[in-house]
Enzyme design. Structure first.
Site, PDB file in Angstrom:
ATOM      1  N   GLU A  47      52.516  -8.057 -32.442  1.00 57.71           N
ATOM      2  CA  GLU A  47      51.054  -8.104 -32.470  1.00 57.71           C
ATOM      3  C   GLU A  47      50.635  -8.975 -33.650  1.00 57.71           C
ATOM      4  OE1 GLU A  47      48.880  -4.313 -32.730  1.00 57.71           O
ATOM      5  OE2 GLU A  47      47.229  -5.378 -33.711  1.00 57.71           O
ATOM      6  N   ARG A  51      43.328 -11.297 -38.475  1.00 59.69           N
ATOM      7  CA  ARG A  51      42.729 -10.891 -39.758  1.00 59.69           C
ATOM      8  C   ARG A  51      42.767 -12.007 -40.778  1.00 59.69           C
ATOM      9  NH1 ARG A  51      45.599  -4.894 -40.189  1.00 59.69           N
ATOM     10  NH2 ARG A  51      45.073  -4.402 -38.030  1.00 59.69           N
ATOM     11  N   LYS A 135      45.838   2.162 -27.478  1.00 61.75           N
ATOM     12  CA  LYS A 135      46.354   2.256 -28.845  1.00 61.75           C
ATOM     13  C   LYS A 135      45.723   3.505 -29.470  1.00 61.75           C
ATOM     14  CE  LYS A 135      46.272  -0.623 -33.063  1.00 61.75           C
ATOM     15  NZ  LYS A 135      46.776  -1.943 -33.487  1.00 61.75           N
TER      16      LYS A 135
HETATM   17  C1  3PG Z   1      47.203  -1.755 -37.037  1.00 61.66           C
HETATM   18  O1  3PG Z   1      46.302  -2.578 -36.905  1.00 61.66           O
HETATM   19  O2  3PG Z   1      47.796  -1.289 -36.056  1.00 61.66           O
HETATM   20  C2  3PG Z   1      47.504  -1.238 -38.394  1.00 61.66           C
HETATM   21  O3  3PG Z   1      47.007  -2.053 -39.396  1.00 61.66           O
HETATM   22  C3  3PG Z   1      48.936  -0.911 -38.630  1.00 61.66           C
HETATM   23  O4  3PG Z   1      48.919   0.132 -39.524  1.00 61.66           O
HETATM   24  P1  3PG Z   1      50.028   0.276 -40.651  1.00 61.66           P
HETATM   25  O5  3PG Z   1      49.779  -0.878 -41.624  1.00 61.66           O
HETATM   26  O6  3PG Z   1      49.769   1.609 -41.294  1.00 61.66           O
HETATM   27  O7  3PG Z   1      51.365   0.158 -40.014  1.00 61.66           O
END
Ligand code: 3PG
Length: 221
Positions: A47, A51, A135
């Site tokens: 993914e 950002r 999700k």
């Molecule tokens: C996402 O967008 O899925 C999250 O930023 C992932 O979360 P994590 O940094 O706690 O793994």
């Protein structure tokens, strides 16, 4: 695309690997070596989050140069983000949340879309429009596996890809849940390791993550 076809296509993608690295990339030049390290470690689905300014070029580079990788575009917040993901040639788009505008835009296009949910209300919005693979974000702060258990009562057919607070220490526990198709997280390829070009470290982490078995495969083993 019909919701049944979207679900089938997404189910295939999410069955390719138990863990989906969530990537925040600041330099598009790092994208191809990063994706090669992840694929070498056994994680084919990534993914790329929208950002950073480099995200679109990074995702495009992986689509063009790493054919084994399956690129999802993440942090899709608006209709424009969804259109950007489609233009990149992504295999799917994924959001931390859900809005009617996003669901309507997704229904008009061909790109499989994974909305994000946290509550029963979010799930009503998704399920009534045919979205049954979602999700779950932010998974740990939003109650962890107990929340998935509770939501499974009113929404027995929904399957989840939890992200947010998942790491090497707890990923296996999440994957052992029958409603969880895969987990996502930034731990496999953290920003600092990408900046440092620590491809061997990332590949080793990917290899450990790819050895985890989701419930669907553990049940058959
Ligand atoms: C996402 O967008 O899925 C999250 O930023 C992932 O979360 P994590 O940094 O706690 O793994």
């Amino acid at each position: 695309m019909s919701s049944g076809k979207v679900y089938a296509r997404l189910s295939e993608v999410f069955a390719l690997a138990p863990v989906i690295p969530v990537i925040t990339i600041e330099d598009a030049a790092a994208a191809v070596p990063l994706a090669r390290a992840l694929v070498a470690g056994g994680l084919r689905v990534v993914e790329i989050t929208l950002r950073t300014d480099a995200a679109v070029d990074a995702a495009r580079a992986i689509v063009a140069e790493v054919p084994e990788a399956v690129v999802g575009v993440g942090t899709v917040l608006t209709r424009a983000d969804l259109e950007r993901a489609a233009r990149i040639g992504a295999a799917f788009a994924i959001s931390p949340g859900v809005s009617l505008d996003l669901l309507q835009a997704a229904a008009l296009g061909d790109l499989p879309f994974v909305p994000g949910i946290q509550t029963a209300s979010d799930l009503i919005t998704c399920v009534t429009r045919g979205y049954e693979l979602v999700k779950f974000f932010p998974a740990v702060p939003a109650g962890g596996l107990a929340t998935i258990d509770a939501l499974g009562g009113p929404f027995p057919t929904v399957r989840f890809c939890p992200t947010g607070g998942i790491g090497e220490a707890n990923a296996a526990q999440w994957l052992a849940h029958p409603k969880v198709v895969a987990v996502g997280g930034s731990w496999v390829a953290p920003v600092a390791d990408i900046k440092a070009g620590a491809w061997a470290t990332i590949e080793a982490r990917a290899r450990r993550a790819s050895a985890l078995l989701p419930y669907s495969q553990a049940a058959q083993a």
